[in-house]
Design a protein around this motif. Structure first.
Motif, mmCIF file in Angstrom:
data_model
loop_
_atom_site.group_PDB
_atom_site.id
_atom_site.type_symbol
_atom_site.label_atom_id
_atom_site.label_comp_id
_atom_site.label_asym_id
_atom_site.label_seq_id
_atom_site.Cartn_x
_atom_site.Cartn_y
_atom_site.Cartn_z
ATOM 1 N N GLU A 1 0.837 -1.210 0.000
ATOM 2 C CA GLU A 1 0.000 0.000 0.000
ATOM 3 C C GLU A 1 0.865 1.252 0.000
ATOM 4 O O GLU A 1 0.560 2.229 -0.698
ATOM 5 C CB GLU A 1 -0.936 -0.007 1.211
ATOM 6 N N VAL A 2 1.950 1.260 0.804
ATOM 7 C CA VAL A 2 2.829 2.431 0.868
ATOM 8 C C VAL A 2 3.521 2.642 -0.475
ATOM 9 O O VAL A 2 3.631 3.775 -0.957
ATOM 10 C CB VAL A 2 3.855 2.265 2.002
ATOM 11 N N GLY B 1 2.356 5.931 -1.829
ATOM 12 C CA GLY B 1 3.384 6.902 -1.480
ATOM 13 C C GLY B 1 3.111 7.612 -0.164
ATOM 14 O O GLY B 1 3.679 8.661 0.114
ATOM 15 N N GLU B 2 2.280 7.056 0.701
ATOM 16 C CA GLU B 2 1.933 7.676 1.975
ATOM 17 C C GLU B 2 2.451 6.808 3.116
ATOM 18 O O GLU B 2 2.419 5.583 3.042
ATOM 19 C CB GLU B 2 0.427 7.832 2.103
ATOM 20 N N THR B 3 2.916 7.479 4.162
ATOM 21 C CA THR B 3 3.445 6.773 5.328
ATOM 22 C C THR B 3 2.316 6.014 6.020
ATOM 23 O O THR B 3 1.210 6.514 6.170
ATOM 24 C CB THR B 3 4.065 7.768 6.312
ATOM 25 N N LYS B 4 2.599 4.834 6.492
ATOM 26 C CA LYS B 4 1.613 3.999 7.155
ATOM 27 C C LYS B 4 2.127 3.613 8.528
ATOM 28 O O LYS B 4 3.294 3.207 8.671
ATOM 29 C CB LYS B 4 1.345 2.746 6.317
ATOM 30 N N LYS B 5 1.236 3.784 9.567
ATOM 31 C CA LYS B 5 1.615 3.468 10.940
ATOM 32 C C LYS B 5 0.691 2.374 11.463
ATOM 33 O O LYS B 5 -0.485 2.332 11.134
ATOM 34 C CB LYS B 5 1.491 4.694 11.830
ATOM 35 N N LEU B 6 1.239 1.537 12.361
ATOM 36 C CA LEU B 6 0.449 0.475 12.978
ATOM 37 C C LEU B 6 0.923 0.281 14.411
ATOM 38 O O LEU B 6 2.118 0.032 14.642
ATOM 39 C CB LEU B 6 0.590 -0.837 12.195
ATOM 40 N N ILE B 7 -0.019 0.452 15.352
ATOM 41 C CA ILE B 7 0.300 0.303 16.773
ATOM 42 C C ILE B 7 -0.369 -0.958 17.272
ATOM 43 O O ILE B 7 -1.581 -1.124 17.168
ATOM 44 C CB ILE B 7 -0.193 1.515 17.583
ATOM 45 N N ASN B 8 0.433 -1.860 17.819
ATOM 46 C CA ASN B 8 -0.075 -3.084 18.433
ATOM 47 C C ASN B 8 0.102 -2.939 19.937
ATOM 48 O O ASN B 8 1.134 -3.319 20.500
ATOM 49 C CB ASN B 8 0.708 -4.283 17.880
#
Length: 607
Positions: A109-110, A114-121
């Motif tokens: 997807e990034v 071209g967009e930053t992707k964040k994921l918090i577990n």
């Protein structure tokens, strides 16, 4: 619940809510701060990797980047780090070391957007991680022209992405320790506040609870309770003031209640346990009775007084059917003085049981209890005796049709007693005034009205005549040669003659007419609503009847006398009654001059 417990619970609730909100805010801020710090670190690492790879590419040593990439894993708090090539880079340079392809959907997807992707577990009881995937974009700006090497790329195309996965447990542990310390401080502070609050306000709250209990008892009418064992100087002062006030109030109310209640009938004492209510009710009743007393004192006649008492029964007490009787305690003569309904008993002939026994007669308790009322089977009656004076009793007869009415009237009898007691002296006073007035206006020898009565009422009679458009026949008469009777037989026989004249007048005039001893042997008669012919007929009838009367002399001799009468008509002859009497006197003079023993009608020629 006691007030103190309520306040403490309220304070605990406020403090708990405050620290709960502070804790939530701290957790939120710590978490955001930790994530922001990790994100900044990740971005710095990503930028460093980007610059290093670009430098290696420009220097021509990009093929030796494997050692550089392996060393990135040794950065503290970085669990994983990897690169992903875009399709355009793969097309020009291949898949790279360790298969530098997109590992999952986030990488794809990034690379695509071209967009930053964040994921918090984020997990409470296990390891929490933070992942960020940052795109590398082609640009001609700056010192390095990306398109110089990546000829198949355009400005802004995503050339690759770096993914970094880091642990956030350190930040979480710091937050947990901080929150725990804060909660411990809050707990200690709450305990201190509660202890201080209990020490400071406990005396006042204890006093307040005592006041509440005392006031609750006072509200119920019991003013004997007092504040017990107050703590603290201020509380003791307040307790002393309140206890003193309650004691004064209790003593004063008891004194007032006991003293003012003596003005009411014995059966009318209030039984409410609240002395304040007793005083209020007693004062209200006394006020009503006092107003009644002051009102009847200014009434002109005793009939007005009885009418006022009747208004009390009708309006204030709601009693509709009743009669008032006066009974002379010496002669036992009964007299109906006020009537609101039909008299159903034979009180005038048989007498009154209530007056004879001096007790209340209640037909609901014993049927046919009173012999004066044998036919009162369909009507309940009360006969209540009230002693007005040694010679006068007042009997109030009350009639009811239903049991409820009977119960209501029975409850009202003490109220009637209060008003009758208030009226006693006024009734006696009016009776005495009537007697004095009667004596002052009555001739003691004949029992007829005297000249003073005429003088006192002449204006009233004149005004009544003008208002009612009626006429009076005015007769002035005297005994012919009366002086001879006194000279021959003495004044006692003359007095007997005058009494016989009075008897003759009473026998021949109506109740609406007035006979007056005008002076000596002269008498005036005012014939109410009488014309000339009627006046002449009455005068002639009196003359004839008197001439036939025998006047005893005390011996064997019996004499007969005649009288002369002058007649005038008021207001036909004159508009003033005193002048009409003078005209009758002129006619009488004419009768004496023309032979006596006759009736002469006044004529204007006599003037």
């Amino acid at each position: 619940m006691q007030t103190k417990h309520k306040i403490i619970l309220f304070v605990i609730s406020i403090i708990s809510l405050t620290f709960f909100l502070i804790t939530i805010d701290m957790i939120y801020n710590f978490r955001n701060y930790g994530i922001k710090s990790i994100e900044d670190k990740a971005k710095a690492v990503a930028k460093t990797v980007e610059h290093s790879l670009t430098s290696q590419m420009v220097s021509g040593v990009i093929d030796d980047r494997e050692l550089f990439l392996s060393q990135l894993k040794d950065i503290p708090n970085i669990d994983k780090i990897w690169l992903s090539r875009s399709q355009k880079v793969i097309d020009m340079y291949g898949k790279g070391f360790n298969n530098e392809l997109a590992k999952d959907e986030i990488d794809q997807e990034v690379l695509k957007t071209g967009e930053t992707k964040k994921l918090i577990n984020d997990k409470i009881f296990s390891q929490s991680t933070y992942r960020i995937t940052i795109p590398y974009k082609a640009t001609r700006k700056g010192k390095i022209d990306c398109m110089a090497c990546h000829t198949n790329a355009n400005e802004g195309d995503t050339l690759g992405a770096i993914s970094i996965e880091m642990s956030i447990d350190d930040s979480k542990q710091i937050g947990i320790r901080t929150i725990t310390d804060t909660l411990l401080i809050a707990l200690v502070l709450m305990v201190v506040i509660i202890i201080l609050l209990n020490i400071i306000i406990s005396p006042f709250l204890s006093l307040f609870d005592s006041i509440k209990k005392v006031m609750n008892k006072a509200q119920q009418g019991d003013y004997s309770y007092r504040i017990q064992n107050p703590k603290g100087k201020e509380a003791k002062d307040v307790a002393l003031w309140i206890n003193g006030l309650l004691e004064k109030l209790e003593i004063t109310l008891e004194a007032i209640d006991s003293k003012i209640s003596i003005f009411l009938s014995e059966h009318h004492k209030v039984t409410d346990k609240d002395h304040l209510i007793n005083v209020k009710n007693t004062v209200d009743r006394l006020s009503d009775v006092y107003k009644f007393r002051k009102t009847i004192e200014y009434d002109e006649t005793i009939e007005d007084v009885y009418g006022r008492l009747a208004e009390v029964l009708k309006i204030k007490l709601g009693i509709k059917k009743f009669n008032f009787f006066e009974i002379n305690t010496i002669t036992k003569q009964s007299n109906l003085v006020y009537s609101e309904t039909k008299v159903i008993c034979d009180i005038f002939d048989v007498g009154c049981r209530a007056d004879r026994t001096n007790t209340i007669i209640d037909s609901t308790q014993f049927k046919n209890i009173c012999p004066a009322c044998p036919s009162c089977n369909t009507t309940n009656y009360f006969c209540v005796p009230y002693a007005i004076s040694n010679e006068l009793d007042l009997i109030i007869s009350i009639y009811t049709n239903t049991v409820n009415q009977t119960i209501e009237v029975r409850e009202m009898i003490p109220y009637i007693q209060d008003y009758v007691d208030a009226a006693k002296t006024v009734i006696v006073s009016k009776k005495l005034m009537n007697l004095l007035e009667h004596n002052a206006q009555t001739d003691t020898l004949t029992g007829l009205k005297n000249r003073k009565f005429l003088e006192d009422n002449i204006d009233h009679i004149t005004a009544q005549t003008k208002r009612s458009q009626i006429s009076y026949g005015v007769l002035l008469l005297d005994i012919d040669y009366f002086k001879m009777v006194n000279d021959t037989y003495g004044h006692d026989i003359g007095d007997n003659a005058l009494k016989i004249v009075a008897d003759t007048l009473r026998e021949n005039i109506r109740e609406t007419d007035v006979a007056i001893r005008y002076g000596g042997e002269e008498f005036v008669i005012l014939l109410y609503n009488c014309d000339e012919q009627g006046a002449m007929d009455v005068a002639e009838k009196i003359r004839v009847n008197f001439s036939n009367k025998n006047i005893p002399t005390g011996g064997t001799t019996i004499i007969q006398k005649t009288m002369s009468i002058g007649v005038s008509i008021f207001p036909e002859d004159t508009k003033e009654l005193d002048e009409a009497i003078k005209y009758a006197d002129l006619a009488l003079y004419k009768a004496k001059k023309t032979g006596r023993n006759k009736v002469i009608r006044f004529k204007s020629s006599f003037l």
